[in-house]
Design an enzyme around this catalytic site. Structure first.
Site, mmCIF file in Angstrom:
data_model
loop_
_atom_site.group_PDB
_atom_site.id
_atom_site.type_symbol
_atom_site.label_atom_id
_atom_site.label_comp_id
_atom_site.label_asym_id
_atom_site.label_seq_id
_atom_site.Cartn_x
_atom_site.Cartn_y
_atom_site.Cartn_z
ATOM 1 N N ARG A 90 7.942 7.009 45.301
ATOM 2 C CA ARG A 90 7.425 8.612 45.383
ATOM 3 C C ARG A 90 6.144 8.892 45.994
ATOM 4 N NH1 ARG A 90 9.279 12.652 41.280
ATOM 5 N NH2 ARG A 90 6.987 12.749 40.438
ATOM 6 N N ASN A 130 -23.142 25.394 19.170
ATOM 7 C CA ASN A 130 -22.886 26.633 19.477
ATOM 8 C C ASN A 130 -23.041 28.044 18.966
ATOM 9 O OD1 ASN A 130 -20.001 28.064 20.354
ATOM 10 N ND2 ASN A 130 -20.376 25.722 21.632
ATOM 11 N N ASP A 131 -23.176 28.771 19.704
ATOM 12 C CA ASP A 131 -22.846 30.387 18.573
ATOM 13 C C ASP A 131 -21.429 30.797 18.452
ATOM 14 O OD1 ASP A 131 -25.896 30.779 19.558
ATOM 15 O OD2 ASP A 131 -25.089 31.083 21.221
ATOM 16 N N SER A 170 -16.097 28.153 31.286
ATOM 17 C CA SER A 170 -16.673 29.170 31.648
ATOM 18 C C SER A 170 -17.443 29.796 32.683
ATOM 19 C CB SER A 170 -16.452 29.986 30.283
ATOM 20 O OG SER A 170 -17.873 29.635 29.538
ATOM 21 N N ASN A 230 -16.739 19.320 30.304
ATOM 22 C CA ASN A 230 -16.082 19.878 30.158
ATOM 23 C C ASN A 230 -16.502 20.764 31.952
ATOM 24 O OD1 ASN A 230 -13.437 20.232 29.495
ATOM 25 N ND2 ASN A 230 -13.914 22.034 28.090
ATOM 26 N N HIS A 267 -14.326 7.617 28.929
ATOM 27 C CA HIS A 267 -12.682 8.336 29.915
ATOM 28 C C HIS A 267 -13.553 9.812 30.196
ATOM 29 C CE1 HIS A 267 -10.544 5.747 26.818
ATOM 30 N NE2 HIS A 267 -11.328 6.363 25.962
ATOM 31 N N CYS A 294 -26.266 34.413 33.284
ATOM 32 C CA CYS A 294 -25.807 33.349 32.873
ATOM 33 C C CYS A 294 -26.767 32.711 31.395
ATOM 34 C CB CYS A 294 -26.166 31.789 33.665
ATOM 35 S SG CYS A 294 -25.898 30.432 33.061
ATOM 36 N N LYS A 340 -2.936 18.345 39.294
ATOM 37 C CA LYS A 340 -1.338 17.146 38.394
ATOM 38 C C LYS A 340 -1.460 17.976 37.352
ATOM 39 C CE LYS A 340 0.034 13.368 35.725
ATOM 40 N NZ LYS A 340 1.531 12.826 36.584
ATOM 41 N N PHE A 341 -0.174 18.124 36.830
ATOM 42 C CA PHE A 341 0.731 18.846 35.201
ATOM 43 C C PHE A 341 1.359 17.608 34.649
ATOM 44 C CE2 PHE A 341 0.341 22.856 38.661
ATOM 45 C CZ PHE A 341 -0.416 23.664 37.856
ATOM 46 N N GLN A 390 -20.599 19.346 25.676
ATOM 47 C CA GLN A 390 -20.583 19.712 24.694
ATOM 48 C C GLN A 390 -20.840 18.775 23.076
ATOM 49 O OE1 GLN A 390 -18.391 22.574 23.650
ATOM 50 N NE2 GLN A 390 -17.172 23.275 25.491
ATOM 51 N N HIS A 437 -22.674 26.321 35.408
ATOM 52 C CA HIS A 437 -23.688 25.477 34.645
ATOM 53 C C HIS A 437 -24.312 24.244 34.324
ATOM 54 C CE1 HIS A 437 -28.317 26.681 34.094
ATOM 55 N NE2 HIS A 437 -28.107 25.588 33.711
ATOM 56 N N CYS A 453 -28.947 29.489 31.202
ATOM 57 C CA CYS A 453 -30.500 29.537 32.570
ATOM 58 C C CYS A 453 -30.919 29.519 30.984
ATOM 59 C CB CYS A 453 -29.902 30.481 33.216
ATOM 60 S SG CYS A 453 -29.453 29.996 34.519
ATOM 61 N N HIS A 512 -23.376 21.287 31.828
ATOM 62 C CA HIS A 512 -23.617 21.545 30.311
ATOM 63 C C HIS A 512 -22.941 20.782 29.945
ATOM 64 C CE1 HIS A 512 -20.619 24.330 30.801
ATOM 65 N NE2 HIS A 512 -20.571 24.694 29.620
ATOM 66 N N HIS A 553 -28.985 25.852 37.547
ATOM 67 C CA HIS A 553 -27.859 26.617 37.532
ATOM 68 C C HIS A 553 -26.776 26.230 38.488
ATOM 69 C CE1 HIS A 553 -24.654 29.863 35.972
ATOM 70 N NE2 HIS A 553 -24.714 29.879 37.342
ATOM 71 N N GLU A 563 -7.641 4.068 18.818
ATOM 72 C CA GLU A 563 -8.529 3.638 19.219
ATOM 73 C C GLU A 563 -8.820 2.230 18.560
ATOM 74 O OE1 GLU A 563 -11.665 4.531 22.433
ATOM 75 O OE2 GLU A 563 -10.355 5.339 23.804
ATOM 76 N N GLN A 582 3.245 10.265 33.151
ATOM 77 C CA GLN A 582 3.924 9.558 34.151
ATOM 78 C C GLN A 582 3.215 9.896 35.490
ATOM 79 O OE1 GLN A 582 5.163 11.694 37.120
ATOM 80 N NE2 GLN A 582 6.834 10.095 37.776
HETATM 81 P P1 H2U Z 1 -16.986 25.644 28.479
HETATM 82 O O1 H2U Z 1 -18.444 23.931 28.210
HETATM 83 O O2 H2U Z 1 -15.838 25.418 27.668
HETATM 84 O O3 H2U Z 1 -17.015 26.193 29.049
HETATM 85 O O4 H2U Z 1 -18.000 26.253 27.268
HETATM 86 C C1 H2U Z 1 -19.530 26.596 26.799
HETATM 87 C C2 H2U Z 1 -19.289 26.844 25.669
HETATM 88 O O5 H2U Z 1 -20.326 27.738 25.066
HETATM 89 C C3 H2U Z 1 -18.398 27.433 24.326
HETATM 90 O O6 H2U Z 1 -18.241 26.662 23.749
HETATM 91 C C4 H2U Z 1 -20.404 28.415 24.166
HETATM 92 C C5 H2U Z 1 -19.169 28.535 23.610
HETATM 93 O O7 H2U Z 1 -18.163 28.440 22.903
HETATM 94 N N1 H2U Z 1 -21.816 29.497 24.614
HETATM 95 C C6 H2U Z 1 -22.694 29.534 23.299
HETATM 96 O O8 H2U Z 1 -22.356 28.806 22.230
HETATM 97 N N2 H2U Z 1 -23.551 30.545 23.965
HETATM 98 C C7 H2U Z 1 -22.738 31.977 23.635
HETATM 99 O O9 H2U Z 1 -23.462 32.842 24.351
HETATM 100 C C8 H2U Z 1 -21.252 31.504 25.287
HETATM 101 C C9 H2U Z 1 -21.072 30.334 25.122
HETATM 102 ZN ZN ZN Z 2 -26.982 29.018 34.265
#
Ligand code: H2U
Ligand code: ZN
Length: 348
Positions: free
Chosen positions: A30, A79-80, A163, A155, A300, A54, A313-314, A170, A166, A57, A168, A117, A184, A325
């Protein structure tokens, strides 16, 4: 089947992924038409170095009320909105062999790569990227003391559901082996039991010899398009020496990893002259008692883009219901990435 050099570049075939035990359908016929070279260039909106809105920041307030310190290098916080919680009991639900579930304790953290940022990894200096490698390693060490699996990942890009621009990543750590890790683990274990060698060490040796899928390499690391890649520009990062986990990387290997990341991610951005989206993450040996010498640390990179900064790509239809594929072969993808300059297009 006979080994025909043109077969892999011309005819539909399935390739085996020895790490996951899954197959991928490749349809090179293809893409027989030559690359047209025409790509839409996206308008680049320049971001501010500091964004008062942000939540990542320095000095800003996050959702839920916590405030970031005036950090100057990397910064890690819990993570909040964590998907995993530490105090969960390992309660079992077993209504039937077809209906069972288990409580799983864990924790989620966010790693800010830089106070800036407007930067992403390829535009950070090697020293700054090395700081990110150290942050990944520290998380791997600290959370590895408490949890069986520590998933370090990034991500990047709104197309991946990220989202916030900035820079970052996880870390999600939990007391279980998630699906990808379990696949694996069992395939590397079986290969080693049979051959006495770690699967990924043998694989790297083959790829370095063949060199057609290698994109960037240095004294410590190799980035290559794996033979069984699913995503158009998927990459596998492998250390040349045996190492089981992120925090076991030596000083020199961390420096050479920063260099490799800078060069690979610069090529990614240069491909469509846009900030290249992806999900990436590290896989290392699980943190538990026992022999895990069959493992080799690796990363990866799964980027979704296909033909331009806007054509994704979907993974739908046949992929969701049958198997992954691809059209472009990993060899073609590696060739295109290899030709790109080491200098970021923003600096060119
Ligand atoms: P992404 O990398 O998928 O954008 O996610 C950012 C993470 O930041 C997401 O898991 C966290 C979200 O829960 N977050 C906080 O911990 N505190 C915040 O004030 C907003 C986002
Ligand atoms: Zn920022």
């Amino acid at each position: 089947m006979k080994s025909d050099p043109l077969f892999l570049s011309e005819q539909p075939h399935r390739r085996f992924n020895p790490l996951s035990g899954e197959w991928v359908l490749v349809s090179p016929q293809r893409t027989q038409r030559p690359w047209l070279g025409q790509v839409e260039k996206t308008v680049i909106e320049r971001l501010p170095a500091y964004d008062p809105e942000c939540y990542l920041c320095p000095g800003n307030e996050r959702a839920g009320g916590a405030r970031n310190p005036a950090y100057t290098h990397t910064y890690v916080f819990t993570n909040d909105f964590s998907a995993l919680l530490p105090e969960v009991p390992a309660t079992k639900y077993e209504a039937h062999s077809l209906l069972h579930a288990k409580g799983v304790p864990g924790t989620c953290r966010v790693i800010c790569f830089s106070p800036r940022h407007d930067l992403t990894l390829p535009e950070m200096s090697r020293e700054e990227i090395r700081g990110v490698v150290d942050a990944w390693s520290e998380q791997s060490r600290e959370l590895g003391n408490a949890y069986r699996w520590v998933q370090v990942f990034e991500n990047k890009g709104t197309i991946m559901g990220c989202s916030n621009p900035h820079p970052h990543g996880q870390v999600w750590a939990l007391d279980a082996l998630p699906n990808e890790a379990a696949k694996e683990e069992s395939h590397q274990r079986a290969y080693s039991a049979e051959t006495g060698r770690p699967l990924l060490m043998d694989y790297l040796e083959l790829e370095v010899k063949l060199s057609e899928r290698v994109v960037v390499e240095n004294e410590g690391w190799v980035a290559l398009a794996p033979f069984w890649a699913i995503w158009p520009f998927e990459m596998l990062l492998l250390p040349r020496h045996k190492v089981l986990r992120l925090h076991e990387l030596e000083d020199a290997e961390r420096d050479s990893l920063a260099d490799l990341l800078k060069r690979l991610l610069t090529r990614y951005d240069n491909l469509f002259e846009a900030s290249f989206p992806y999900s990436m993450g590290w896989h290392g040996a699980p943190n538990q008692e026992g022999d895990f010498s069959h493992w080799q640390l690796h990363a990866h990179f799964y980027p979704p883009l296909l033909r331009s900064a806007t054509v994704k790509k979907f993974m739908v239809g046949y992929e969701m219901l049958a198997e992954a594929q691809r059209d472009l072969t990993p060899e073609q993808a590696a060739g295109r990435l290899r030709q790109l300059p080491d200098l970021h297009y923003h600096q060119a």
